[in-house]
Design a protein around this motif. Structure first.
Motif, PDB file in Angstrom:
ATOM      1  N   SER A  98     178.877  99.582 -12.764  1.00  0.00           N
ATOM      2  CA  SER A  98     178.625  98.145 -12.838  1.00  0.00           C
ATOM      3  C   SER A  98     177.284  97.868 -13.481  1.00  0.00           C
ATOM      4  O   SER A  98     176.405  98.733 -13.526  1.00  0.00           O
ATOM      5  N   VAL A  99     177.146  96.658 -13.995  1.00  0.00           N
ATOM      6  CA  VAL A  99     175.867  96.161 -14.502  1.00  0.00           C
ATOM      7  C   VAL A  99     175.590  94.809 -13.848  1.00  0.00           C
ATOM      8  O   VAL A  99     176.523  94.076 -13.517  1.00  0.00           O
ATOM      9  N   SER A 100     174.308  94.514 -13.668  1.00  0.00           N
ATOM     10  CA  SER A 100     173.889  93.218 -13.112  1.00  0.00           C
ATOM     11  C   SER A 100     172.990  92.533 -14.126  1.00  0.00           C
ATOM     12  O   SER A 100     172.097  93.175 -14.701  1.00  0.00           O
ATOM     13  N   ILE A 101     173.223  91.252 -14.340  1.00  0.00           N
ATOM     14  CA  ILE A 101     172.502  90.499 -15.380  1.00  0.00           C
ATOM     15  C   ILE A 101     172.099  89.140 -14.807  1.00  0.00           C
ATOM     16  O   ILE A 101     172.948  88.433 -14.255  1.00  0.00           O
ATOM     17  N   PRO A 102     170.820  88.757 -14.952  1.00  0.00           N
ATOM     18  CA  PRO A 102     170.422  87.432 -14.465  1.00  0.00           C
ATOM     19  C   PRO A 102     171.116  86.310 -15.241  1.00  0.00           C
ATOM     20  O   PRO A 102     171.422  86.461 -16.434  1.00  0.00           O
ATOM     21  N   ILE A 103     171.343  85.201 -14.570  1.00  0.00           N
ATOM     22  CA  ILE A 103     171.854  83.978 -15.202  1.00  0.00           C
ATOM     23  C   ILE A 103     170.747  82.927 -15.096  1.00  0.00           C
ATOM     24  O   ILE A 103     170.266  82.644 -14.003  1.00  0.00           O
TER      25      ILE A 103
END
Lengths: 136, 136, 136
Positions: A98-103
Motif C-alpha cells: 500500500s501507499v499513503s498520500i496526503p490530500i
C-alpha cells in the motif's frame, strides 16, 4: 471519517505502470484535508510512488528489479506456479502492498514528479483489485 | 476516531511467520469501515503482507533475503551486536516497519491469498511488540 | 480529524540521516491518541525507521544500498540526470515514500531504538519537502 472504494484494474503487462489518473478517475470529489491509502489485494504485485515523466524510468525499474531478484535461483523451492512467481512475491514485499498520500485542498498532494506505480511482477498477473481508503 | 491496542508477540525464530490470526485474536470487534495500521517497535524485524498458503514461500523469503543481504560483507562497520544485526536493520527497512489494511464490514479486507508476516531478522530477536491502530 | 503540516528540510548530504527531532520541532502539541504519517514529495529520496543510536549504522545503510544497487549498471537507460539518479529512484521505492507511527499519550510511540531516517539518495538532492499528516 473513513470511506472506501474499490478499483478493478485492467490487466497490465509485467512491469511498472503509472496509475495515478486511473485512481483519480474512480475517486469522487476528495475532501479538502485527508489521507488516501491505496491497498492492493495481491501478493505478486505491489504499489509504490516514483517518477512520472520519463518512460525509461519504468523500464529501468523492471530491469533493475529483475537483476536484483532473478528467476531460477537454485535454492528456491516454491516453483510450482512458474519461475516468475516466487521473485514476484519478494519484489511485492520490497515495494509494499500500500501507499499513503496526503490530500490537500481536495487534491492528492503528490510532488510534481511523483506518480502512483502499479508494480506488476507476474508474466500474466491478470486484473488486480485495489481498495482506496480516504480518511478525513 | 483512532484507537490503539498493543500486542506482545511470543519469540519467533529467525524467518518469516504468519501472524494474521494472532493479530485478530487480540482485536476486539472491528468497526464496519476503517483502516488498520500495524506498527513494530523494533529495528531488526519488520512487517509485510504476502502469501498465506504455502510454507515454502516463507522459507524462500528467508533464503532470498539472506542471499540479497548476506552477513559479513567486508565493508560493514556496525558488527558489535553480531553478524546478523546489520543485515537485519537493512532488511527491516526494505520490508518496512508497518502495514496498513482496509477494514470492511467489520473484517480485515485482505486478499484471499494475503497474510500478515512478522519478518524476524535476528537469530534471537526475542519477543516483539506491535501497536495496532484502528481509524474509523 | 485529520490535520497536515509541511516541513521544508535543509539540504542533507547523500546518505541516511536521523530527522526525528526535526519532525517533532515542527509539530505542535500532538493529540493523546492518533497516527502520524510522514510523506516525502520526491522520487529520489525516501523515509524509513531504523536504529537511532550508533552513527555507523547510518554509514552502513549507505554502503549496503550502494552495494545492492550500484551506479552505472550497463543496462540502465535513464542516465540523463547523472549516474546517481536511477539508483536513487530504485532505492526510494525500496524504503518507501512515507512512514506511519502511532501517537500515544501525546507522544510518538517509537520503540526505544527507533528513529526516523531521511534517506537522501542523490549526490546533491537539495532541500526536501515533507508533509506530516496527523489523524486523531
Amino acid at each position: 471519517m473513513v470511506e472506501h472504494f474499490d478499483i478493478q484494474l485492467p490487466s497490465y503487462s509485467r512491469g511498472f505502470h503509472l496509475i495515478t489518473e486511473e485512481v483519480l478517475r474512480h475517486s469522487g470529489p476528495l475532501p479538502r484535508v485527508g489521507l488516501m491509502n491505496i491497498f492492493i489485494h495481491h501478493t505478486s504485485a505491489g504499489l509504490c510512488i516514483n517518477e512520472n515523466a520519463d518512460p525509461t524510468v519504468l523500464d529501468d525499474f523492471e530491469r533493475i528489479f529483475n537483476h536484483l531478484i532473478p528467476e531460477n535461483l537454485p535454492f528456491i523451492r516454491h516453483t510450482i506456479e512458474g519461475s516468475d512467481d516466487m521473485p514476484a512475491h519478494i519484489k511485492a514485499s520490497m515495494v509494499g502492498s500500500s501507499v499513503s498520500i496526503p490530500i490537500k485542498d481536495g487534491r492528492l498532494a503528490l510532488g510534481i514528479w511523483q506518480g502512483i506505480y502499479l508494480c506488476e511482477f507476474r508474466n500474466r498477473g491478470g486484473s488486480r483489485k485495489l481498495t482506496v481508503t480516504i480518511s478525513s
